[in-house]
Write a protein that holds these residues in place. Structure first.
Motif, mmCIF file in Angstrom:
data_model
loop_
_atom_site.group_PDB
_atom_site.id
_atom_site.type_symbol
_atom_site.label_atom_id
_atom_site.label_comp_id
_atom_site.label_asym_id
_atom_site.label_seq_id
_atom_site.Cartn_x
_atom_site.Cartn_y
_atom_site.Cartn_z
ATOM 1 N N GLU A 137 34.934 19.773 38.665
ATOM 2 C CA GLU A 137 35.798 20.302 37.370
ATOM 3 C C GLU A 137 35.177 21.146 36.425
ATOM 4 O O GLU A 137 34.168 21.203 36.050
ATOM 5 N N SER A 163 43.710 19.528 34.539
ATOM 6 C CA SER A 163 42.369 19.851 34.819
ATOM 7 C C SER A 163 42.136 20.921 35.801
ATOM 8 O O SER A 163 43.146 21.134 36.618
ATOM 9 N N GLN A 223 28.100 28.021 33.363
ATOM 10 C CA GLN A 223 29.073 27.674 32.148
ATOM 11 C C GLN A 223 30.512 27.913 32.769
ATOM 12 O O GLN A 223 30.931 29.075 33.247
ATOM 13 N N GLY A 230 36.863 22.071 33.603
ATOM 14 C CA GLY A 230 37.719 21.921 32.073
ATOM 15 C C GLY A 230 38.989 21.361 31.873
ATOM 16 O O GLY A 230 39.584 20.997 33.183
ATOM 17 N N GLU A 231 39.515 21.022 31.061
ATOM 18 C CA GLU A 231 40.898 20.377 30.392
ATOM 19 C C GLU A 231 41.786 21.261 29.532
ATOM 20 O O GLU A 231 40.848 21.894 28.661
ATOM 21 N N TYR A 243 34.679 27.916 31.387
ATOM 22 C CA TYR A 243 35.516 28.197 30.040
ATOM 23 C C TYR A 243 36.914 28.189 30.649
ATOM 24 O O TYR A 243 37.125 28.796 31.687
ATOM 25 N N SER A 295 38.074 25.808 25.891
ATOM 26 C CA SER A 295 37.310 24.743 26.494
ATOM 27 C C SER A 295 36.068 25.135 27.175
ATOM 28 O O SER A 295 35.879 26.328 27.791
ATOM 29 N N ARG A 296 34.676 24.614 27.009
ATOM 30 C CA ARG A 296 33.484 25.157 27.427
ATOM 31 C C ARG A 296 32.858 24.000 27.953
ATOM 32 O O ARG A 296 32.728 22.615 27.230
ATOM 33 N N ARG A 297 32.276 24.048 29.131
ATOM 34 C CA ARG A 297 31.763 22.901 29.954
ATOM 35 C C ARG A 297 30.436 23.444 30.606
ATOM 36 O O ARG A 297 30.740 24.549 31.382
#
Length: 330
Positions: free
Chosen positions: A278, A214, A234, A280-281, A236, A244-246
């Protein structure tokens, strides 16, 4: 004799083998049940079973110390420290250099500072669990104490604001205010003085293989913190073909009922006086050397001037729940 079936299964495999052996030996005596438990019987038979169970536990300690060390090395550093509390025999086995060397990364020799001398591999292991600076102080590196997995933090000096192509401008006072603070592991931290858009990168070969990671942005809010109220960020993570998008937010008091919240992740307080968010992973496969790019920015349609956000860096460490990524992937 011993095969590695995965972390944490070595001791279980041995105990299972002992249990089966004990069960087989008890068969034919008329009263043996599943795994050697007596289905019926008087107090004498139960007492006999208790004695047999104790002998199973003691038989583990009867193994050669090297064998015990090999079995425990199939678990984790955390399990090894627990095993050391069982008995003097286990403690001696756990303290062996051969066992702790298996918990160290293959390239550990290159991580040892030239001026340091260690009396044992165990001492070396725990020394590497403390943060230390690499690459002229622009990054911090350490091993996760419980697992021995590699961790890294990219300092604010190692990050870019926006997509500035001129490297000489990346740390410009046009984008950052630079100053030292005692609670940081780095010489300086950066306060962003423009719209929010940061980028950092490293390579997968620096991290531990076959591990779910992470990424977090580590920051502080100053008294004049503003510009992030109800502001969606946003985030990435890009590695090879993986993306990964969060959606996240820096303001922990953001109203979850406002339009467009969409379950964004909020920051959490850390034990070291910083906060983390956090981003993303990603799963780091074995044998690769892909560039890992971590980026976070405001929506371009909602850019606003920000103040009071101090960035220490982007931290990349093993995900607490190593199954979470695979659960999401289905």
């Amino acid at each position: 004799m011993w095969q590695k079936h995965g972390k944490g299964k070595g001791i279980q495999a041995y105990c299972c083998w002992i249990g089966k052996k004990q069960s087989v030996e008890s068969r034919g005596k008329g009263r043996g049940g599943v795994s050697g438990f007596p289905k019926h019987g008087n107090d004498d038979s139960r007492a006999k079973f208790g004695t047999e169970k104790a002998s199973v536990a003691s038989s583990f300690e009867d193994l050669p110390e090297e064998c015990i060390s090999n079995i425990i090395s199939l678990t984790s550093p955390r399990d090894a420290c627990v095993a050391a509390l069982v008995s003097k025999t286990f403690k001696s086995a756990v303290d062996s250099d051969a066992m702790w060397e298996k918990f160290l990364p293959p390239d550990y020799a290159s991580l040892i500072p030239g001026s340091r001398v260690f009396s044992s591999k165990k001492e070396l292991y725990f020394a590497l669990c403390d943060h230390f600076l690499i690459e002229d102080g622009s990054k911090s590196f350490w091993l996760e104490k419980a697992s021995g997995k590699k961790c890294i933090m990219l300092s604010a000096l190692d990050l870019a604001v926006g997509y500035e192509e001129d490297a000489s401008l990346i740390h410009s006072l046009e984008y950052w205010k630079w100053y030292p603070i005692p609670e940081s592991r780095f010489e300086r931290v950066g306060e962003i003085v423009t719209t929010f858009e940061i980028h950092g990168s490293t390579y997968s070969s620096i991290l531990s293989p076959e591990t779910l990671y992470s990424a977090y942005v580590v920051f502080k809010k100053l008294d004049h913190f503003r510009g992030f109220e109800d502001c969606t960020i946003q985030a990435y993570i890009l590695m090879g073909t993986f993306v990964s998008r969060r959606l996240v937010c820096f303001d922990p008091v953001t109203d979850e009922n406002f339009e467009g919240y969409n379950g964004r992740l909020k920051p959490k307080q850390r034990e070291d006086e910083w906060m983390e968010l956090e981003l993303g992973e990603f799963f780091n496969e074995a044998g690769g050397d892909d560039e890992i790019i971590v980026t976070a920015s405001q929506y371009k349609s909602n850019f606003r001037w920000i103040e009071g956000l101090v960035i220490e860096g982007i931290e990349i460490r093993p995900t607490e729940n190593q199954q979470s990524f695979f659960s999401l992937e289905g």
